[in-house]
Scaffold this active site. Structure first.
Site, short mmCIF file in Angstrom:
data_model
loop_
_atom_site.label_atom_id
_atom_site.label_comp_id
_atom_site.label_asym_id
_atom_site.label_seq_id
_atom_site.Cartn_x
_atom_site.Cartn_y
_atom_site.Cartn_z
N LYS A 112 -0.24 -0.66 -4.19
CA LYS A 112 -0.40 -2.07 -4.52
C LYS A 112 -1.41 -2.30 -5.63
O LYS A 112 -1.21 -3.17 -6.47
CB LYS A 112 -0.81 -2.87 -3.28
CG LYS A 112 0.33 -3.07 -2.27
CD LYS A 112 -0.05 -4.06 -1.19
CE LYS A 112 1.09 -4.27 -0.21
NZ LYS A 112 0.70 -5.16 0.90
N LYS A 193 11.88 1.19 -1.11
CA LYS A 193 11.86 0.21 -0.02
C LYS A 193 12.21 -1.20 -0.56
O LYS A 193 11.75 -1.58 -1.62
CB LYS A 193 10.45 0.23 0.58
CG LYS A 193 10.15 -0.82 1.60
CD LYS A 193 8.71 -0.72 2.07
CE LYS A 193 7.75 -1.45 1.14
NZ LYS A 193 6.42 -1.70 1.73
N LYS A 196 9.09 -7.45 -1.26
CA LYS A 196 8.87 -8.71 -1.96
C LYS A 196 8.37 -8.49 -3.37
O LYS A 196 8.61 -9.29 -4.26
CB LYS A 196 7.82 -9.54 -1.22
CG LYS A 196 8.13 -9.73 0.24
CD LYS A 196 6.98 -10.43 0.98
CE LYS A 196 6.69 -9.70 2.28
NZ LYS A 196 6.37 -10.57 3.41
#
Ligand code: TYM
Length: 330
Positions: A112, A193, A196
């Site tokens: 992230k 994956k 969002k």
């Protein structure tokens, strides 16, 4: 009854099929058999750039979707994380018990932080807040997707450390992960994956999407150039993902689907996947819209949830405060 807790972030305008199959569907099932606590984790949502009005809106939309998928306030507790102040309080105490090394090993932080310009300390300590979420409720089971496994390990380590140093306080939680749906992948990038934060909206099936876009995205899903419909993670990740989706939605084992589609083209197969997704999502979208039409009623449901959640969280925190050596609150 064993206790269940799980959470989901309000960081998008809609939940997606990965959230639904990997976690939310299990939440609905477990409310029948477990003492269940489910929350919208708005504190976690602050770990990426946010806009206050948008966050407020998305938190309500998230809560509405949770009721719309079938969580029943008579059977489980649905609440918003920031309504229970104990989450941040316990997170601080656990932060002080977490080693820099073990926090640095969390792989989601690495992924992230690489995608963001501003990386706040909160993104780094995020898994500790998650541990606090779980331990506050003395959860036995935590239904999540595969990407949360490492956070659950940290949670267990912290619980054990705390119990060892200050006396038996926290129950050790187990992840509840269903192998077949633990990682639903992106339709455009079937080895990654569904997420969002993924680069293209074409790869994500949103719970609140209309039938048109859902159909289009599934028909255009990336597959290999072969013709065979069979599960083969290595060589046919796209078809395998679609098989998993259809299998989960229609509760049909994959070998049976492979047999059913023998000799048929990808087109027919994809059309059936699209119909199964639309059939599942449409009533959820309609119920979400109805719930959002009456904000006062939705907020009332969340107030009931907050009250029930607080009772449990406060009981745990009282013990924790005493054990770590705080004076009683005068
Ligand atoms: P979040 O909001 O990213 O995702 C919510 C749930 O959906 C699962 N999930 C998936 N499962 C299968 N395939 C996918 N492609 C997929 N994408 C997401 C996630 O594993 C998750 O179960 N850190 C958590 C939120 C959280 C939490 C908690 C969870 C905060 N506190 C306490 C459990 C207990 C998260 O970011 O989930």
């Amino acid at each position: 009854r064993p206790r269940v807790l799980s959470g989901i972030q309000p960081t998008a305008d809609s939940f997606h099929l990965g959230n639904y199959l990997g976690a939310l569907r299990q939440w609905v099932e477990m409310q029948e058999t477990h003492d269940s606590y489910y929350m919208v984790v708005d504190l976690h949502a602050l770990t990426v750039e946010w806009d206050p009005e948008l966050l407020r809106r998305r938190t309500r939309v998230a809560a509405a979707q949770l009721f719309a998928i079938g969580l029943d306030p008579e059977k489980c507790t649905v609440f918003v994380q920031s309504h229970v102040r104990e989450h941040t309080e316990l997170a601080w105490i656990l932060t002080c018990l977490t080693g820099m090394g073990e926090a640095s090993r969390m792989t989601q932080y690495k992924d992230k932080s690489a995608k963001q310009e501003f990386v706040g300390v909160g993104l780094f300590t995020y898994p500790i807040l998650q541990a606090a979420d779980i331990l506050l409720y003395q959860a036995d089971q935590v239904p999540v997707g595969a990407d949360q496994k490492q956070h659950l390990e940290l949670t267990r380590d912290l619980a054990q450390r705390f119990n060892h140093r200050f006396g038996e306080t926290f129950r050790l939680p187990q992840p509840y992960i269903l192998k077949e749906v633990e990682k639903i992948t992106d339709l455009q990038e079937p080895t990654a994956k569904m997420s969002k934060s993924s680069s293209s909206p074409q790869g994500i099936l949103d719970l609140l999407d209309e039938p048109g876009p859902l159909r289009k995205k599934i028909m255009r899903a990336v597959t290999d150039t072969g013709t065979e419909i069979r599960a083969d993670e290595e060589n046919k990740p796209g078809i395998t993902n679609l098989l998993r989706i259809l299998s989960a939605l229609t509760k049909t084992p994959i070998p049976e689907l492979e047999k059913r589609y023998e000799g048929q083209g990808y087109g027919t197969f994809k059309k059936d996947v699209a119909e199964a997704v639309i059939e599942t999502f449409t009533p959820i979208r309609e119920r979400t819209q109805r719930l959002l039409a009456d904000e006062a009623e939705l907020d009332k449901l969340l107030a009931i949830g907050a009250e029930r959640a607080r009772a449990v969280a406060q009981e745990t925190m009282e013990q924790v405060r005493e054990r770590v050596g705080f004076l009683p609150i005068p």
